[in-house]
Design an enzyme around this catalytic site. Structure first.
Site, PDB file in Angstrom:
ATOM      1  N   TYR A 189       2.918   5.025  16.627  1.00 32.56           N
ATOM      2  CA  TYR A 189       1.772   4.263  16.130  1.00 32.56           C
ATOM      3  C   TYR A 189       0.493   5.082  16.321  1.00 32.56           C
ATOM      4  O   TYR A 189      -0.306   5.241  15.384  1.00 32.56           O
ATOM      5  CB  TYR A 189       1.665   2.933  16.875  1.00 32.56           C
ATOM      6  CG  TYR A 189       0.454   2.110  16.491  1.00 32.56           C
ATOM      7  CD1 TYR A 189       0.420   1.430  15.284  1.00 32.56           C
ATOM      8  CD2 TYR A 189      -0.649   2.021  17.329  1.00 32.56           C
ATOM      9  CE1 TYR A 189      -0.698   0.682  14.908  1.00 32.56           C
ATOM     10  CE2 TYR A 189      -1.762   1.275  16.975  1.00 32.56           C
ATOM     11  CZ  TYR A 189      -1.781   0.604  15.766  1.00 32.56           C
ATOM     12  OH  TYR A 189      -2.881  -0.122  15.402  1.00 32.56           O
ATOM     13  N   ALA A 190       0.312   5.633  17.518  1.00 30.82           N
ATOM     14  CA  ALA A 190      -0.875   6.442  17.790  1.00 30.82           C
ATOM     15  C   ALA A 190      -0.897   7.683  16.908  1.00 30.82           C
ATOM     16  O   ALA A 190      -1.964   8.117  16.459  1.00 30.82           O
ATOM     17  CB  ALA A 190      -0.913   6.846  19.268  1.00 30.82           C
ATOM     18  N   ALA A 191       0.276   8.251  16.630  1.00 31.20           N
ATOM     19  CA  ALA A 191       0.334   9.455  15.800  1.00 31.20           C
ATOM     20  C   ALA A 191      -0.150   9.171  14.382  1.00 31.20           C
ATOM     21  O   ALA A 191      -0.914   9.958  13.806  1.00 31.20           O
ATOM     22  CB  ALA A 191       1.763   9.995  15.771  1.00 31.20           C
TER      23      ALA A 191
ATOM     24  N   VAL B 264       0.808  -1.219   0.000  1.00 32.77           N
ATOM     25  CA  VAL B 264       0.000   0.000   0.000  1.00 32.77           C
ATOM     26  C   VAL B 264       0.844   1.273   0.000  1.00 32.77           C
ATOM     27  O   VAL B 264       0.313   2.370  -0.232  1.00 32.77           O
ATOM     28  CB  VAL B 264      -0.983   0.029   1.196  1.00 32.77           C
ATOM     29  CG1 VAL B 264      -2.003  -1.081   1.087  1.00 32.77           C
ATOM     30  CG2 VAL B 264      -0.232  -0.013   2.527  1.00 32.77           C
TER      31      VAL B 264
ATOM     32  N   ASN C 175      -7.300  -1.630   6.248  1.00 33.72           N
ATOM     33  CA  ASN C 175      -6.903  -2.356   7.448  1.00 33.72           C
ATOM     34  C   ASN C 175      -5.387  -2.550   7.563  1.00 33.72           C
ATOM     35  O   ASN C 175      -4.881  -2.756   8.658  1.00 33.72           O
ATOM     36  CB  ASN C 175      -7.587  -3.731   7.440  1.00 33.72           C
ATOM     37  CG  ASN C 175      -7.002  -4.667   8.464  1.00 33.72           C
ATOM     38  OD1 ASN C 175      -7.220  -4.532   9.658  1.00 33.72           O
ATOM     39  ND2 ASN C 175      -6.217  -5.642   8.002  1.00 33.72           N
TER      40      ASN C 175
ATOM     41  N   LYS D 265      -2.141   6.720  13.378  1.00 35.08           N
ATOM     42  CA  LYS D 265      -3.566   6.422  13.406  1.00 35.08           C
ATOM     43  C   LYS D 265      -4.392   7.669  13.727  1.00 35.08           C
ATOM     44  O   LYS D 265      -5.510   7.837  13.212  1.00 35.08           O
ATOM     45  CB  LYS D 265      -3.847   5.315  14.427  1.00 35.08           C
ATOM     46  CG  LYS D 265      -3.290   3.954  14.039  1.00 35.08           C
ATOM     47  CD  LYS D 265      -3.917   3.419  12.762  1.00 35.08           C
ATOM     48  CE  LYS D 265      -3.559   1.961  12.507  1.00 35.08           C
ATOM     49  NZ  LYS D 265      -4.185   1.447  11.268  1.00 35.08           N
TER      50      LYS D 265
END
Length: 271
Positions: A148-150, A57, A83, A152
């Site tokens: 990771y949170a950034a 992707v 996903n 998302k």
């Protein structure tokens, strides 16, 4: 009426669970993944309804080509599930530029490329659903998983904007904020930073706090997704997971309390 799905990260974890649930419901699926070999058993079971598509992707041109292939295979797209995702685990100071860029290329830009590629088709149909798979942790950062949170969180924000942009065309978008499931994200999907000794004490504390529980099987989340895509008026955001729902609600209450504690200082500026 059966649906046509385009699912990224379809070969494992949540993507695999959603793919199998859709096929069992009589729907057709284009399952995209870097490695589609794990989908071989589903191809044998559903030879006419599953088209595996090798896809990275992060390659925008490949994403657009794969979407064209998907439309050619079944004539339309009804449900698009962004996903595909990876985990970068470690402290910010430890992460290299290459690791950070590679992480955002998958978790943010990969979903953006897919969304850009499918929108012309959904718009011409005057219908379609987009599910942007993020996480219940997008409300704020947490040590070791901040990047990771950034990624998302950024996907959350751009997706909310897109939802407003495309509603006029009959396209509905839901930000699916997943709880903790045993998807392999923290194993096969994880890149670890090189540990710095000055963070070791915090690292040990966090690892002990998280424990060894990988969470429930991803298949347990699939029925919620199947119900979601059939809702005539789906929510903009949906937390998937009872425990995660409670955690998010508590976090929201804590954040409001912290803002209120500094309300006087905030109000000293006129903006």
């Amino acid at each position: 009426m059966s649906h046509v799905w385009f699912i990224t990260g379809a070969s494992r974890g949540l993507g695999r669970a959603f793919t199998e649930a859709a096929l069992q419901a009589g729907d057709r699926v284009i399952g995209a993944a870097r490695n589609v070999e794990p989908l071989a058993d589903l191809v044998r079971r559903f030879p006419d309804d599953l088209v595996p598509v090798p896809l990275d992707v992060t390659d925008r041109a490949a994403v657009f080509a794969s979407v064209e292939r998907a439309v050619a295979a079944f004539g339309r797209l009804d449900i698009v599930v962004n996903n595909a995702g990876v985990m970068l685990l470690g402290m910010l100071e430890e992460a290299t530029e290459e690791q950070i860029r590679a992480h955002f290329d998958v978790n943010l830009f990969g979903a953006v490329w897919v969304t850009q590629a499918v929108l012309p088709h959904l718009r011409s149909q005057g219908s379609g659903r987009i599910l942007q798979v993020t996480t219940m942790g997008t409300g704020g950062g947490f040590p070791m998983v901040g990047l990771y949170a950034a990624g998302k969180s950024a996907l959350d924000s751009v997706s909310e904007a897109v939802a407003g942009e495309v509603a006029q065309f009959g396209i509905k978008l839901t930000i699916v904020q997943m709880g903790g499931y045993d998807t392999g994200l923290f194993t096969t999907g994880t890149t670890m930073t090189a540990p710095a000794p000055h963070y070791q004490e915090l690292r040990d504390k966090l690892i002990k706090m998280w424990g060894d529980d990988a969470g429930p099987a991803p298949e347990t989340a699939a029925p919620v997704i199947m119900e979601l895509v059939d809702l005539p008026e789906p929510p903009l955001r949906l937390i998937v997971g009872a425990t995660s729902y409670d955690m998010v609600q508590q976090d929201l209450q804590d954040r409001v309390a912290k803002y209120r504690a500094w309300e006087d200082l905030s109000r000293r500026a006129p903006g």
